[in-house]
Each structure stands twice: as structure tokens, then as C-alpha cells.
Design a protein around this motif. Structure first.
Motif, PDB file in Angstrom:
ATOM      1  N   ASP A 188       0.829  -1.206   0.000  1.00 44.29           N
ATOM      2  CA  ASP A 188       0.000   0.000   0.000  1.00 44.29           C
ATOM      3  C   ASP A 188       0.864   1.256   0.000  1.00 44.29           C
ATOM      4  OD1 ASP A 188      -2.193  -1.664   0.074  1.00 44.29           O
ATOM      5  OD2 ASP A 188      -2.596  -1.378   2.215  1.00 44.29           O
ATOM      6  N   ARG A 189       1.969   1.221   0.744  1.00 45.91           N
ATOM      7  CA  ARG A 189       2.849   2.395   0.832  1.00 45.91           C
ATOM      8  C   ARG A 189       3.581   2.699  -0.466  1.00 45.91           C
ATOM      9  NH1 ARG A 189       4.072   5.139   5.835  1.00 45.91           N
ATOM     10  NH2 ARG A 189       2.444   4.395   7.211  1.00 45.91           N
ATOM     11  N   VAL A 190       4.028   1.651  -1.181  1.00 45.25           N
ATOM     12  CA  VAL A 190       4.828   1.880  -2.386  1.00 45.25           C
ATOM     13  C   VAL A 190       3.999   1.885  -3.675  1.00 45.25           C
ATOM     14  CG1 VAL A 190       6.908   0.952  -1.300  1.00 45.25           C
ATOM     15  CG2 VAL A 190       5.454  -0.554  -2.645  1.00 45.25           C
ATOM     16  N   ALA A 191       2.709   1.716  -3.562  1.00 44.08           N
ATOM     17  CA  ALA A 191       1.861   1.647  -4.767  1.00 44.08           C
ATOM     18  C   ALA A 191       1.898   2.925  -5.577  1.00 44.08           C
ATOM     19  CB  ALA A 191       0.419   1.327  -4.356  1.00 44.08           C
ATOM     20  N   SER A 192       2.138   4.051  -4.957  1.00 45.10           N
ATOM     21  CA  SER A 192       2.116   5.323  -5.688  1.00 45.10           C
ATOM     22  C   SER A 192       3.444   5.624  -6.389  1.00 45.10           C
ATOM     23  CB  SER A 192       1.780   6.454  -4.726  1.00 45.10           C
ATOM     24  OG  SER A 192       2.784   6.561  -3.735  1.00 45.10           O
ATOM     25  N   PHE A 193       4.503   4.843  -6.146  1.00 47.12           N
ATOM     26  CA  PHE A 193       5.785   5.093  -6.756  1.00 47.12           C
ATOM     27  C   PHE A 193       5.894   4.388  -8.106  1.00 47.12           C
ATOM     28  CE2 PHE A 193       6.660   5.441  -2.187  1.00 47.12           C
ATOM     29  CZ  PHE A 193       7.229   6.710  -2.168  1.00 47.12           C
TER      30      PHE A 193
END
Length: 150
Positions: free
Chosen positions: A143-148
Motif C-alpha cells: 500500500d505504501r509503495v503503490a504510488s511510486f
């Protein structure tokens, strides 16, 4: 077969209700003082349950030869998983050539250094996770790295 009733009901007189109320403790669900809902003695724990988790003296011996020469920074405990976050790195020819030059010099200071086949960039240090924490940890990380971007 007996003609006795299965359940005995008291009469509906107010006298009987007052007596019944005096015998029943509040919060016992209608159990009288003579009846205990739970036994006062504890049951013994079976040996199979007591032997489920071995003591500290039965820990596994750590053999770094089984792990490519890597040495643990903390002792292994059953049920704990050493975890770290990393990004795989595809080594190009230039990197491997540089490694061939640097490795012999580094081995003069640290003789146990060896060349590895797979490379990565560590994004965290090793941390200990209990088995039931692994899936929530992975999901939170996704969830944390999904936007990268990749």
C-alpha cells in the motif's frame, strides 16, 4: 417409564417468588448459591501442550556454512522470521568488472568475503517478524509503495 415431570415448576404465589429471589445471586444467570456455574479446580495441562515449545537449551545451532557464509545478527528463534525490504539489482557488465577488481583487495581485509550471484539494494535493516505479522506487513508495504513508479 416414570410419570415424573422432567421439569418442576414452582407455584405462582408471591411467597414463592420472594423465596426464589433470596436464593439467586445477581449476575449468576439464575444459578443458586448451591450451584456453581464453573468448577473451582483447574484441569491439568496435557504433556503434549507443555512440550509444544522447546526451551532455550534446545535451540538450533547456527551454522553459517549452510547460509553462504552469512552470519546472523540476532539468534534464531522458532516462529520468528528475519525480514528486510530490498530492491533487486540487475548487474551489468561494467559492475561485474569493477567487482572483479575490488573483491581481491577487500578480501585482504575481510577474507570471508565472497562474490554473490544476485544483487540487491537494501531499503531496511533486518527486523524480526512473527509468522502472523508477515501478511499484514507485506500488505502495508504494498500500500505504501503503490504510488511510486517502478
Amino acid at each position: 417409564m416414570s410419570a415424573a415431570p422432567l421439569v418442576g415448576y414452582s407455584s405462582s404465589g408471591s411467597e414463592d417468588e420472594a423465596e426464589a429471589g433470596a436464593r439467586v445471586r445477581p449476575g449468576t444467570g439464575g444459578c443458586s448459591r448451591a450451584q456453581s456455574p464453573l468448577p473451582s479446580q483447574k484441569l491439568p495441562v496435557p504433556d503434549s501442550v507443555l512440550d509444544m515449545f522447546p526451551g532455550a537449551e534446545e535451540r538450533l545451532a547456527d551454522d553459517s556454512a549452510k547460509h553462504g557464509g552469512r552470519v546472523r545478527t540476532f539468534p534464531h528463534e522458532r516462529g520468528n522470521w528475519a525480514t528486510h525490504v530490498y530492491v533487486p539489482y540487475e548487474a551489468r557488465e561494467e559492475f561485474l568488472d569493477l567487482l572483479d577488481v575490488l573483491l581481491p583487495h577487500a578480501q585482504t581485509h575481510v577474507p570471508r568475503l565472497v562474490r554473490t550471484e544476485a544483487f540487491h539494494l537494501s531499503l531496511s535493516q533486518s527486523v524480526v517478524l512473527r509468522h502472523h505479522w508477515i501478511l499484514p506487513f507485506v500488505q502495508a508495504l504494498k500500500d505504501r509503495v503503490a504510488s511510486f513508479q517502478r
